[in-house]
Design a protein around this motif. Structure first.
Motif, PDB file in Angstrom:
ATOM      1  N   LEU A   1      13.389   0.208   0.293  1.00 15.94           N
ATOM      2  CA  LEU A   1      12.756  -0.822  -0.527  1.00 15.94           C
ATOM      3  C   LEU A   1      12.163  -0.243  -1.803  1.00 15.94           C
ATOM      4  O   LEU A   1      12.071  -0.929  -2.823  1.00 15.94           O
ATOM      5  N   ARG A   2      11.760   1.027  -1.761  1.00 13.16           N
ATOM      6  CA  ARG A   2      11.228   1.665  -2.969  1.00 13.16           C
ATOM      7  C   ARG A   2      12.291   1.805  -4.046  1.00 13.16           C
ATOM      8  O   ARG A   2      11.978   1.914  -5.232  1.00 13.16           O
TER       9      ARG A   2
ATOM     10  N   GLU B   1      10.840   3.000  10.072  1.00 12.16           N
ATOM     11  CA  GLU B   1      10.100   2.297   9.028  1.00 12.16           C
ATOM     12  C   GLU B   1       9.934   3.175   7.783  1.00 12.16           C
ATOM     13  O   GLU B   1       9.853   2.658   6.665  1.00 12.16           O
ATOM     14  N   ASP B   2       9.911   4.499   7.972  1.00 14.10           N
ATOM     15  CA  ASP B   2       9.942   5.399   6.818  1.00 14.10           C
ATOM     16  C   ASP B   2      11.200   5.143   5.991  1.00 14.10           C
ATOM     17  O   ASP B   2      11.152   5.094   4.755  1.00 14.10           O
ATOM     18  N   GLU B   3      12.329   4.971   6.684  1.00 15.11           N
ATOM     19  CA  GLU B   3      13.591   4.750   5.980  1.00 15.11           C
ATOM     20  C   GLU B   3      13.636   3.363   5.342  1.00 15.11           C
ATOM     21  O   GLU B   3      14.206   3.185   4.256  1.00 15.11           O
ATOM     22  N   ILE B   4      13.050   2.359   6.013  1.00 17.27           N
ATOM     23  CA  ILE B   4      12.977   1.018   5.433  1.00 17.27           C
ATOM     24  C   ILE B   4      12.160   1.051   4.147  1.00 17.27           C
ATOM     25  O   ILE B   4      12.545   0.483   3.119  1.00 17.27           O
TER      26      ILE B   4
ATOM     27  N   ILE C   1      -1.248  -6.001   0.210  1.00 16.14           N
ATOM     28  CA  ILE C   1      -1.621  -4.629   0.519  1.00 16.14           C
ATOM     29  C   ILE C   1      -0.356  -3.807   0.728  1.00 16.14           C
ATOM     30  O   ILE C   1       0.734  -4.345   0.926  1.00 16.14           O
ATOM     31  N   ASP C   2      -0.474  -2.497   0.675  1.00 15.32           N
ATOM     32  CA  ASP C   2       0.704  -1.618   0.789  1.00 15.32           C
ATOM     33  C   ASP C   2       1.298  -1.658   2.196  1.00 15.32           C
ATOM     34  O   ASP C   2       0.573  -1.677   3.198  1.00 15.32           O
ATOM     35  N   PHE C   3       2.619  -1.655   2.243  1.00 14.72           N
ATOM     36  CA  PHE C   3       3.318  -1.533   3.523  1.00 14.72           C
ATOM     37  C   PHE C   3       3.196  -0.096   4.015  1.00 14.72           C
ATOM     38  O   PHE C   3       3.522   0.844   3.284  1.00 14.72           O
ATOM     39  N   ALA C   4       2.725   0.075   5.247  1.00 18.33           N
ATOM     40  CA  ALA C   4       2.516   1.410   5.811  1.00 18.33           C
ATOM     41  C   ALA C   4       3.435   1.611   7.018  1.00 18.33           C
ATOM     42  O   ALA C   4       3.223   1.010   8.069  1.00 18.33           O
ATOM     43  N   PRO C   5       4.487   2.412   6.892  1.00 15.14           N
ATOM     44  CA  PRO C   5       5.389   2.651   8.021  1.00 15.14           C
ATOM     45  C   PRO C   5       4.693   3.420   9.137  1.00 15.14           C
ATOM     46  O   PRO C   5       3.835   4.265   8.887  1.00 15.14           O
ATOM     47  N   LEU C   6       5.092   3.114  10.370  1.00 14.84           N
ATOM     48  CA  LEU C   6       4.473   3.753  11.533  1.00 14.84           C
ATOM     49  C   LEU C   6       5.452   4.543  12.383  1.00 14.84           C
ATOM     50  O   LEU C   6       5.063   5.110  13.398  1.00 14.84           O
TER      51      LEU C   6
ATOM     52  N   TYR D   1      16.880  -6.359   7.054  1.00 11.24           N
ATOM     53  CA  TYR D   1      18.293  -6.347   7.441  1.00 11.24           C
ATOM     54  C   TYR D   1      19.102  -5.436   6.521  1.00 11.24           C
ATOM     55  O   TYR D   1      19.885  -4.596   6.983  1.00 11.24           O
ATOM     56  N   GLU D   2      18.908  -5.595   5.207  1.00 10.14           N
ATOM     57  CA  GLU D   2      19.663  -4.779   4.256  1.00 10.14           C
ATOM     58  C   GLU D   2      19.306  -3.304   4.379  1.00 10.14           C
ATOM     59  O   GLU D   2      20.178  -2.427   4.228  1.00 10.14           O
ATOM     60  N   ALA D   3      18.039  -3.026   4.673  1.00 10.70           N
ATOM     61  CA  ALA D   3      17.634  -1.634   4.883  1.00 10.70           C
ATOM     62  C   ALA D   3      18.309  -1.056   6.119  1.00 10.70           C
ATOM     63  O   ALA D   3      18.763   0.099   6.116  1.00 10.70           O
TER      64      ALA D   3
END
Length: 331
Positions: free
Chosen positions: A183-184, A176-179, A167-172, A205-207
């Motif tokens: 990744l995109r 997490e928006d930046e992560i 399922i899609d990763f949903a930042p909260l 970690y890389e993000a």
């Protein structure tokens, strides 16, 4: 009547074998557990024969096999594993008369139904046993993110595998928006297993390195986990914190979607993070479901501590299918 079967758990890197005993639809014992490197054997049949030589006595005429791949089709191929398995040839190749074949995470779900409560450690929610009636969600970060559900009804259970890890990763929050944005740039679509899995820690970690504008040397994933768990690197530790937060969010989402009365955390990563979950933001994220927050606090969350849940679960799947009433071992 006790029936013996060879339990097998086949992954991308390792294959695990054991002699299991089942009776009355349950696993009663496991003997001679052995772990082999897949790369050291040219085929599953050769690995099976190597295990037989190690055991040093006649093999049971039954097999309980868990595989890290979908089990539909005439030819089964594992990711990162050169073995090819043709289910129709299993009786001939392995010299067995009864066998079960189950997805590796389906095996984990079967294990949950039979493990002692002492091997299901409470990490959140009310301290009560897993329900005898209703749905139990099983979530397991490992090489990927496995998801399954168990439906218990009228003294019986049914295991249903699914692809909830995709399922899609949903930042909260903003970090997490930046992560997600990072990744995109690497993936057309960012599923939750890009974050919540063994390799997911490296992605986080890389993000974070990118967010901090830092320049660091690349760290191999196994080493990164060691640094994070032992708090030997502040950025690795921050990545582990984010991992636990995201696991809590997704576990809560899966529980809501499946209508779960309990949740079990499994997978190869679970033992490493057992003592982190209760003191991380995992629980807060799990229950943070708006109008359903109160309901979420009533869901017990447990973590598997059994050292070989895949092997145990393969045997449990066999025990569920074959009982003394419909299978008598002939030798």
């Amino acid at each position: 009547m006790i029936v013996q079967t060879i339990a097998v758990d086949i992954g991308g890197t390792y294959a695990r074998f054991a002699v299991a005993e089942v009776a009355g639809g349950r696993v009663t014992a496991m003997h001679n557990p052995i772990t082999m490197k897949v790369s050291e054997h040219a085929s599953f049949q050769l690995a099976w024969q190597a295990f037989a030589e190690e055991v040093g006595k006649p093999m049971p005429r039954a097999a309980a096999i868990a595989m890290a791949c979908p089990i539909d089709g005439d030819v089964l191929k594992l990711t990162n594993n050169p073995w090819i398995i043709r289910p129709a040839l299993i009786p001939e190749k392995l010299n067995v008369e009864a066998w079960t074949l189950v997805n590796d995470f389906g095996a984990i779900a079967h294990a949950v139904t039979q493990l002692d409560e002492k091997q299901l450690v409470l990490v959140g929610g009310p301290d009560r046993p897993l329900p005898d009636d209703g749905v139990i969600s099983v979530i397991g970060p490992g090489t990927g993110l496995g998801v399954a559900q168990i439906l218990r009804r009228n003294g019986q259970y049914h295991v249903m595998e699914c692809e909830g890890g995709h399922i899609d990763f949903a930042p909260l929050d903003s970090l997490e928006d930046e992560i997600l944005q990072y990744l995109r740039q690497r993936h057309n679509r960012v599923s939750v297993e890009r974050v919540i899995s063994g390799p997911g820690l490296s992605n986080i970690y890389e993000a974070l390195v990118s967010v901090e504008g830092m320049t660091v040397e690349a760290i191999e994933n196994t080493k990164l986990w060691e640094l994070a768990v032992n708090n030997k690197d502040s950025l690795a530790a921050a990545a582990l914190d984010r991992f636990c937060l995201s696991l809590g969010s997704v576990a809560g989402d899966i529980a809501l979607a499946q209508g779960a009365k309990a949740v079990v955390i499994a997978g190869g990563i679970a033992p490493r993070i057992a003592h982190f979950l209760s003191r991380s933001g995992f629980i807060e994220r799990f229950v943070a479901k708006g109008r359903f927050a109160r309901m979420m606090t009533e869901i017990p969350i447990r973590l598997i501590t059994h050292p070989q849940p895949g092997l145990y679960g393969a045997a449990a799947a066999f025990a569920d299918k074959y009982t003394a009433n419909n299978y008598n071992q002939s030798g």
